[in-house]
Design a protein around this motif. Sequence first.
Motif, short mmCIF file in Angstrom:
data_model
loop_
_atom_site.label_atom_id
_atom_site.label_comp_id
_atom_site.label_asym_id
_atom_site.label_seq_id
_atom_site.Cartn_x
_atom_site.Cartn_y
_atom_site.Cartn_z
N ARG A 107 0.83 -1.21 0.00
CA ARG A 107 0.00 0.00 0.00
C ARG A 107 0.87 1.26 0.00
O ARG A 107 0.54 2.26 -0.64
N ASP A 108 1.99 1.18 0.73
CA ASP A 108 2.86 2.35 0.90
C ASP A 108 4.24 2.04 0.32
O ASP A 108 4.93 1.15 0.82
N TRP A 110 8.06 3.05 -0.43
CA TRP A 110 9.17 3.90 -0.01
C TRP A 110 10.32 3.68 -0.99
O TRP A 110 10.78 2.55 -1.14
N ASP A 135 -1.20 3.89 -2.09
CA ASP A 135 -1.87 5.01 -1.42
C ASP A 135 -0.87 6.13 -1.12
O ASP A 135 -1.21 7.30 -1.16
N HIS A 136 0.35 5.73 -0.73
CA HIS A 136 1.39 6.71 -0.41
C HIS A 136 2.67 6.32 -1.13
O HIS A 136 3.03 5.14 -1.15
N THR A 138 6.74 7.63 -1.14
CA THR A 138 7.72 8.53 -0.54
C THR A 138 9.07 8.30 -1.20
O THR A 138 9.54 7.16 -1.28
N LYS A 164 -0.27 12.27 -3.30
CA LYS A 164 0.17 11.13 -2.50
C LYS A 164 1.70 10.98 -2.48
O LYS A 164 2.21 10.10 -1.80
N CYS A 199 3.27 8.92 7.25
CA CYS A 199 2.93 7.53 6.95
C CYS A 199 3.81 6.62 7.83
O CYS A 199 5.03 6.82 7.86
N SER A 206 3.94 -1.85 3.93
CA SER A 206 5.04 -1.04 3.39
C SER A 206 5.97 -1.89 2.53
O SER A 206 6.18 -3.07 2.81
#
Length: 246
Positions: A107-108, A110, A135-136, A138, A164, A199, A206
């Motif tokens: 979902r996230d 990095w 969703d996110h 980074t 996002k 987040c 992650s």
Amino acid sequence: MAWLNGTVIDRTVWTETHISLRIAGPRPDFTAGQFIRVALDIHGERIARPYSCVNSPDAPYLEIFLNKVPAGPLSPLLMQLQVGDHLWISDRCSGFLTLDELPTNVRDLWMVATGTGIGPFLSIMQTDDAWKRFDHLTLVHGVRHADQLAYTGLLAKLMHDHVKLKVIPCVTRDAPVGAYAGRVTQALQDRQLEIRAGCNIDPAFSHFMLCGNTQMIRDMSDALHMRGLKKHLRRQPGQISSEKYH
Ligand SMILES: Cc1cc2nc3c(=O)[nH]c(=O)nc-3n(C[C@H](O)[C@H](O)[C@H](O)COP(=O)(O)OP(=O)(O)OC[C@H]3O[C@@H](n4cnc5c(N)ncnc54)[C@H](O)[C@@H]3O)c2cc1C
């Protein structure tokens, strides 16, 4: 593997030791995150090295972002190339630092880079898939000096287009206002990554993609293991994928 004839059509100078080359000519298809081999004929020998493709896979050209290794045989000569100069590129791209290698539950995302290791992530962020799947997102970019924070124009546009996305520059020597002053690993350990990204790191959701020097990859992996994340393998899914440049 065969060699294709490329021509430099654009050259961006970021610092004395960091440039990007845009290359025209026939080129293989690639998946965002992969690398190509680039070569020059030096004293009768073809010297080749891998470089990540920075551009979107749909672009009609190829772009690489590189830094000079003063004692290296190839990078100082690539740095000298000018518009119109010729170079060789491989007819195949390789590499597994791609979104299709990630587990489907992520979902996230990095993306953590040191130096020119930002390359694969620039390409990934220029695909639709990146913005549909997570969703996110980074991007953490670690450099020594602030002027090595390349592609800030593209990153600003991506942040404008995609709320996002969070970008966290980490600068060890002369951090500008807003950047984290220190290494990416420190930023993880003192929770600044999570605070700035808005987040939390959670092994259930992650995934970390790491790209750059061996030390960063080792230190980040160790710190992430402490947070319950594991190396990702096809046969044993985990949350950490990486590509070492040197
Ligand atoms: C999969 C992969 C993708 C890569 N993608 C990129 C890229 O997109 N951009 C890029 O700049 N480099 C990239 N590299 C590194 C690149 O292939 C070359 O090694 C680098 O440009 C130096 O080439 P050289 O021939 O001058 O020296 P080399 O003979 O390759 O290396 C000389 C020494 O410098 C070290 N070194 C290699 N790269 C660096 C570096 N970037 N900074 C400091 N020391 C280094 C090596 O470990 C070696 O000890 C990638 C490497 C790999 C394995």
